[in-house]
Design a protein around this motif. Structure first.
Motif, PDB file in Angstrom:
ATOM      1  N   LYS A 161      26.165  29.868  48.400  1.00  0.00           N
ATOM      2  CA  LYS A 161      27.425  29.145  48.341  1.00  0.00           C
ATOM      3  C   LYS A 161      28.059  29.117  49.740  1.00  0.00           C
ATOM      4  O   LYS A 161      27.782  30.006  50.558  1.00  0.00           O
ATOM      5  CB  LYS A 161      28.378  29.851  47.378  1.00  0.00           C
ATOM      6  CG  LYS A 161      27.829  30.062  45.987  1.00  0.00           C
ATOM      7  CD  LYS A 161      28.797  30.881  45.151  1.00  0.00           C
ATOM      8  CE  LYS A 161      28.253  31.130  43.757  1.00  0.00           C
ATOM      9  NZ  LYS A 161      29.200  31.928  42.929  1.00  0.00           N
ATOM     10  N   PRO A 162      28.910  28.147  50.004  1.00  0.00           N
ATOM     11  CA  PRO A 162      29.582  28.125  51.310  1.00  0.00           C
ATOM     12  C   PRO A 162      30.312  29.430  51.623  1.00  0.00           C
ATOM     13  O   PRO A 162      30.362  29.840  52.796  1.00  0.00           O
ATOM     14  CB  PRO A 162      30.549  26.946  51.185  1.00  0.00           C
ATOM     15  CG  PRO A 162      29.879  26.029  50.217  1.00  0.00           C
ATOM     16  CD  PRO A 162      29.202  26.936  49.225  1.00  0.00           C
ATOM     17  N   THR A 189      24.708  30.448  57.600  1.00  0.00           N
ATOM     18  CA  THR A 189      25.691  29.390  57.411  1.00  0.00           C
ATOM     19  C   THR A 189      25.249  28.521  56.240  1.00  0.00           C
ATOM     20  O   THR A 189      24.134  28.008  56.239  1.00  0.00           O
ATOM     21  CB  THR A 189      25.836  28.531  58.668  1.00  0.00           C
ATOM     22  OG1 THR A 189      26.193  29.365  59.775  1.00  0.00           O
ATOM     23  CG2 THR A 189      26.908  27.469  58.476  1.00  0.00           C
ATOM     24  N   VAL A 190      26.130  28.376  55.268  1.00  0.00           N
ATOM     25  CA  VAL A 190      25.841  27.583  54.076  1.00  0.00           C
ATOM     26  C   VAL A 190      26.749  26.368  54.080  1.00  0.00           C
ATOM     27  O   VAL A 190      27.983  26.501  54.038  1.00  0.00           O
ATOM     28  CB  VAL A 190      26.042  28.405  52.796  1.00  0.00           C
ATOM     29  CG1 VAL A 190      25.613  27.595  51.579  1.00  0.00           C
ATOM     30  CG2 VAL A 190      25.249  29.708  52.861  1.00  0.00           C
ATOM     31  N   SER A 191      26.152  25.196  54.129  1.00  0.00           N
ATOM     32  CA  SER A 191      26.937  23.965  54.156  1.00  0.00           C
ATOM     33  C   SER A 191      27.122  23.419  52.746  1.00  0.00           C
ATOM     34  O   SER A 191      26.252  23.580  51.884  1.00  0.00           O
ATOM     35  CB  SER A 191      26.236  22.922  55.021  1.00  0.00           C
ATOM     36  OG  SER A 191      24.979  22.591  54.462  1.00  0.00           O
ATOM     37  N   SER A 192      28.259  22.768  52.548  1.00  0.00           N
ATOM     38  CA  SER A 192      28.569  22.242  51.209  1.00  0.00           C
ATOM     39  C   SER A 192      28.043  20.820  51.039  1.00  0.00           C
ATOM     40  O   SER A 192      27.586  20.197  51.983  1.00  0.00           O
ATOM     41  CB  SER A 192      30.075  22.270  50.989  1.00  0.00           C
ATOM     42  OG  SER A 192      30.725  21.543  51.998  1.00  0.00           O
ATOM     43  N   VAL A 220      21.648  26.556  55.849  1.00  0.00           N
ATOM     44  CA  VAL A 220      21.063  26.122  54.587  1.00  0.00           C
ATOM     45  C   VAL A 220      22.133  25.398  53.776  1.00  0.00           C
ATOM     46  O   VAL A 220      23.328  25.687  53.915  1.00  0.00           O
ATOM     47  CB  VAL A 220      20.496  27.334  53.811  1.00  0.00           C
ATOM     48  CG1 VAL A 220      21.595  28.310  53.431  1.00  0.00           C
ATOM     49  CG2 VAL A 220      19.696  26.908  52.602  1.00  0.00           C
ATOM     50  N   GLN A 221      21.704  24.484  52.948  1.00  0.00           N
ATOM     51  CA  GLN A 221      22.645  23.770  52.075  1.00  0.00           C
ATOM     52  C   GLN A 221      23.003  24.635  50.869  1.00  0.00           C
ATOM     53  O   GLN A 221      22.229  25.513  50.459  1.00  0.00           O
ATOM     54  CB  GLN A 221      22.041  22.454  51.604  1.00  0.00           C
ATOM     55  CG  GLN A 221      21.937  21.389  52.680  1.00  0.00           C
ATOM     56  CD  GLN A 221      21.530  20.039  52.121  1.00  0.00           C
ATOM     57  OE1 GLN A 221      20.807  19.961  51.136  1.00  0.00           O
ATOM     58  NE2 GLN A 221      21.986  18.976  52.758  1.00  0.00           N
ATOM     59  N   ALA A 222      24.162  24.381  50.327  1.00  0.00           N
ATOM     60  CA  ALA A 222      24.578  25.084  49.119  1.00  0.00           C
ATOM     61  C   ALA A 222      23.511  24.921  48.033  1.00  0.00           C
ATOM     62  O   ALA A 222      22.951  23.836  47.862  1.00  0.00           O
ATOM     63  CB  ALA A 222      25.910  24.551  48.633  1.00  0.00           C
ATOM     64  N   GLY A 223      23.244  26.009  47.344  1.00  0.00           N
ATOM     65  CA  GLY A 223      22.205  26.030  46.331  1.00  0.00           C
ATOM     66  C   GLY A 223      20.847  26.452  46.852  1.00  0.00           C
ATOM     67  O   GLY A 223      19.933  26.723  46.066  1.00  0.00           O
TER      68      GLY A 223
END
Length: 124
Positions: free
Chosen positions: A87-88, A121-124, A12-15
């Motif tokens: 968050k990442p 996994t959180v991507s920035s 998932v993306q940050a936020g």
């Protein structure tokens, strides 16, 4: 066979948000507190959140307070972790665990059954 099976992890993306589930089988669920822990890359496993056996009280790590929500459905023998504003640094393998008693605990040694984990996994 005793099993705690986590699901709901992913990229998932940050936020963004994710909802983790942990389904229990082969063990008693409702009399016991449940917890979520996580282990990030190169880090020790750490406490995330815990919920009393009756679902009436919760405790969170400072790093996730206000963003994550733990809940449980004793009829479904399932515990959840709603994760918002990711968050990442939340990137980790997330584990659910059953406590040895009904009260909340952030101490890993006070948990006797553990799941295999689900990757977040959180991507920035």
């Amino acid at each position: 066979q005793v099993q705690l099976l986590e699901s709901g992890g992913g990229l998932v993306q940050a936020g963004g948000s994710l909802r983790l589930s942990c389904a229990a089988s082969g063990l008693l669920f409702s009399p016991y507190a449940m917890g979520w822990f996580r282990q990030g890359p190169g880090k020790e496993r750490e406490f995330v959140a815990t919920i009393h056996s009756n679902g009436g009280s919760t405790t969170y790590a400072d790093s996730v307070k206000g963003r994550f929500t733990i809940s449980r459905d004793n009829a479904k023998m399932t515990v959840y972790l709603q994760m918002n504003s990711l968050k990442p640094e939340d990137t980790a393998i997330y584990y659910c665990a059953r406590a040895r008693g009904g009260g909340r605990s952030g101490i890993q040694s006070e948990y006797d059954y553990w799941g295999q984990g689900t990757q977040v996994t959180v991507s920035s």
